[in-house]
Design a protein around this motif. Sequence first.
Motif, PDB file in Angstrom:
ATOM      1  N   ALA A 228      12.245   6.041  -2.025  1.00  0.00           N
ATOM      2  CA  ALA A 228      11.103   5.659  -2.875  1.00  0.00           C
ATOM      3  C   ALA A 228      10.244   4.601  -2.190  1.00  0.00           C
ATOM      4  CB  ALA A 228      11.607   5.155  -4.226  1.00  0.00           C
ATOM      5  N   ILE A 229      10.900   3.632  -1.556  1.00  0.00           N
ATOM      6  CA  ILE A 229      10.155   2.604  -0.813  1.00  0.00           C
ATOM      7  C   ILE A 229       9.386   3.250   0.340  1.00  0.00           C
ATOM      8  CG2 ILE A 229      10.381   0.584   0.694  1.00  0.00           C
ATOM      9  CD1 ILE A 229      12.758  -0.288  -1.062  1.00  0.00           C
ATOM     10  N   GLY A 230      10.062   4.173   1.044  1.00  0.00           N
ATOM     11  CA  GLY A 230       9.392   4.877   2.136  1.00  0.00           C
ATOM     12  C   GLY A 230       8.165   5.629   1.658  1.00  0.00           C
ATOM     13  N   TRP A 231       8.281   6.273   0.487  1.00  0.00           N
ATOM     14  CA  TRP A 231       7.130   6.998  -0.057  1.00  0.00           C
ATOM     15  C   TRP A 231       6.011   6.037  -0.440  1.00  0.00           C
ATOM     16  CZ3 TRP A 231       4.458  11.091   0.026  1.00  0.00           C
ATOM     17  CH2 TRP A 231       3.486  11.336  -0.940  1.00  0.00           C
ATOM     18  N   PHE A 232       6.355   4.893  -0.997  1.00  0.00           N
ATOM     19  CA  PHE A 232       5.340   3.893  -1.340  1.00  0.00           C
ATOM     20  C   PHE A 232       4.577   3.462  -0.088  1.00  0.00           C
ATOM     21  CE2 PHE A 232       4.116  -0.602  -1.623  1.00  0.00           C
ATOM     22  CZ  PHE A 232       3.296  -0.580  -2.746  1.00  0.00           C
ATOM     23  N   LEU A 233       5.300   3.225   1.008  1.00  0.00           N
ATOM     24  CA  LEU A 233       4.650   2.807   2.259  1.00  0.00           C
ATOM     25  C   LEU A 233       3.756   3.913   2.809  1.00  0.00           C
ATOM     26  CD1 LEU A 233       7.651   0.953   3.966  1.00  0.00           C
ATOM     27  CD2 LEU A 233       5.675  -0.062   2.792  1.00  0.00           C
ATOM     28  N   VAL A 234       4.176   5.155   2.664  1.00  0.00           N
ATOM     29  CA  VAL A 234       3.339   6.285   3.094  1.00  0.00           C
ATOM     30  C   VAL A 234       2.050   6.317   2.279  1.00  0.00           C
ATOM     31  CG1 VAL A 234       3.154   8.807   3.091  1.00  0.00           C
ATOM     32  CG2 VAL A 234       5.216   7.715   3.981  1.00  0.00           C
ATOM     33  N   CYS A 235       2.187   6.114   0.968  1.00  0.00           N
ATOM     34  CA  CYS A 235       0.994   6.111   0.100  1.00  0.00           C
ATOM     35  C   CYS A 235       0.017   5.020   0.517  1.00  0.00           C
ATOM     36  CB  CYS A 235       1.409   5.905  -1.364  1.00  0.00           C
ATOM     37  SG  CYS A 235       2.286   7.291  -2.096  1.00  0.00           S
ATOM     38  N   ARG A 236       0.555   3.848   0.816  1.00  0.00           N
ATOM     39  CA  ARG A 236      -0.322   2.708   1.110  1.00  0.00           C
ATOM     40  C   ARG A 236      -0.942   2.770   2.504  1.00  0.00           C
ATOM     41  NH1 ARG A 236       0.674  -3.752  -0.121  1.00  0.00           N
ATOM     42  NH2 ARG A 236      -1.398  -4.411   0.617  1.00  0.00           N
ATOM     43  N   TYR A 237      -0.146   3.181   3.485  1.00  0.00           N
ATOM     44  CA  TYR A 237      -0.614   3.058   4.868  1.00  0.00           C
ATOM     45  C   TYR A 237      -0.968   4.390   5.527  1.00  0.00           C
ATOM     46  CZ  TYR A 237       1.158  -1.671   4.354  1.00  0.00           C
ATOM     47  OH  TYR A 237       1.373  -2.959   3.915  1.00  0.00           O
ATOM     48  N   VAL A 238      -0.623   5.513   4.896  1.00  0.00           N
ATOM     49  CA  VAL A 238      -0.980   6.812   5.461  1.00  0.00           C
ATOM     50  C   VAL A 238      -2.081   7.480   4.634  1.00  0.00           C
ATOM     51  CG1 VAL A 238      -0.159   9.107   6.109  1.00  0.00           C
ATOM     52  CG2 VAL A 238       1.312   7.108   6.474  1.00  0.00           C
ATOM     53  N   TRP A 239      -1.843   7.637   3.319  1.00  0.00           N
ATOM     54  CA  TRP A 239      -2.841   8.289   2.477  1.00  0.00           C
ATOM     55  C   TRP A 239      -4.008   7.337   2.176  1.00  0.00           C
ATOM     56  CZ3 TRP A 239      -1.049  12.349   3.992  1.00  0.00           C
ATOM     57  CH2 TRP A 239       0.235  12.831   3.751  1.00  0.00           C
ATOM     58  N   LYS A 240      -3.729   6.054   2.020  1.00  0.00           N
ATOM     59  CA  LYS A 240      -4.738   5.004   1.820  1.00  0.00           C
ATOM     60  C   LYS A 240      -5.775   5.342   0.746  1.00  0.00           C
ATOM     61  CE  LYS A 240      -4.502   3.464   6.657  1.00  0.00           C
ATOM     62  NZ  LYS A 240      -5.263   3.273   7.919  1.00  0.00           N
ATOM     63  N   PRO A 241      -5.349   5.582  -0.485  1.00  0.00           N
ATOM     64  CA  PRO A 241      -6.335   5.864  -1.538  1.00  0.00           C
ATOM     65  C   PRO A 241      -7.163   4.620  -1.854  1.00  0.00           C
ATOM     66  CG  PRO A 241      -4.166   5.529  -2.498  1.00  0.00           C
ATOM     67  CD  PRO A 241      -3.969   5.552  -1.011  1.00  0.00           C
TER      68      PRO A 241
END
Length: 484
Positions: A228-241
């Motif tokens: 879940a933490i890994g997914w949060f980091l992906v959302c913040r730093y990869v998808w960057k909404p």
Amino acid sequence: MKKYKTYQIVVIIIGLFLCFFGRFIPVSSGLSASGAQTLFIMVGGLLMWLLVGVDWTSLAVILALALIPELGMNKVAAGTLGNSTVFYLLLCFMLAKSLQATGVAHRLAVWFLTGSFSRKGAWCTIAMIFVSIFVLSSGLSSSSTIMIFLPILYEIFESLGYEKGKGDIFPAVMIASLAIICQIAQATTPISHAMTLIGFSSYNSYTGNNLEFGQYVMVAMPVGILTAIGWFLVCRYVWKPDVSRLSRLDYDAIKGNEGPFSRQEKIAATVYLIVVVLWLAPGISKYLCPPAYPLLNQIHQCYPPIVAIILLHFIKVDGKPVLPYKDAISAVPFSTLLFMGALLELGTALANGDIGVSTWLGDTIGVFCTGVSPFMFIVVLAAMSVILTNFMSNSVTCAICMAIAMPLSTSLYSGLISPVIAAIMITIGINFAFATAPATPPVAIAADSGWISAGRLFKYGAVAGLVGIAVMLAVGLPIANMVC
């Protein structure tokens, strides 16, 4: 009456033929007629469950199993609805209703979202949304959790001026994350989680041993949290909404006029927590307090929820039960229980030594695994469980992976791979279903929400799956080797 498409009619005909006439299909000289029938019941049943549905098809599979001479109706009936795991799941659904009926579940979700930490910034808000989804879904079914949070997310989108069909990344990320975090949390405990329990019972069917509640949680919970933490980091730093609109979110409007905890809520929450502690106590005491293990291990997983449900029926507040029995029983999806019972009995038949399918599968598949190291076999098994579950139902994936892993871990890899470790990795992996609508109901709900396209959902889900596989192997496997 439900209308079936042409391909579904074809699948039904093929599936029923395999289920009831499979013993007459020549397979191998090393497989008995009953073994062939069991093998083809698995193939036919999986086809119908995957492409037709899990309603009457479960009854067809149960009937086909009952016609196997080594089983019979008495054994099959006892192994389906008479299975202790099915009964345990029934109790979990009833107990979980107390959190929904009293409002504890919704209050908890709103509390996380509108707390002081959440108000510190946009990504703090998103982090707390993820935390609240994870906490609720670890103890409730993922479908229940997603139905609690969808109205909350819709309210947020509407208040921030988002519209469906505009292709905005922020709503898409949040809707996908709702399904993804629900499924990640579902893998962490067997509480109210049918697919996790199928993993438990499949292991028992093949080995005759029990997968302990506490033992499983000690492996699955760290994997779930880190994924879940890994997914949060992906959302913040990869998808960057673009999260700038969250600065004008009205937290007080979301919180509404909720007053202090009512007596009903306090009682329901306290009873539920006590039950969870009693579920965890035996497995954890084995490592933290060994002298207490023999006593605590006598607490069957069904005892705490039975006592809790009875207490909640008789404890009254303002003359009304905290959880009337009729309300509790209304929360039970009996079609799910019947499907689960059919799948579990199928697993028992596959593992039955007199029928011989397990031995035949081990010998047949083992030829292709000769020379494959135990570690690589676990890597392939973990990856296969996650990949398959994203394109077909969790239960079908579990049946396939267990049918491969259990025979080999007790034959070709005997002494090299612990069957319990293989079972834990499969059980975690089958819950990491994120990418396509057929994978699991929460993903189907997300896909049908109108806030995310199928292509974007697949991309997000595929990345989340890769994160899950990496954490399973890097963190879950070492922990499993220590505690199993």
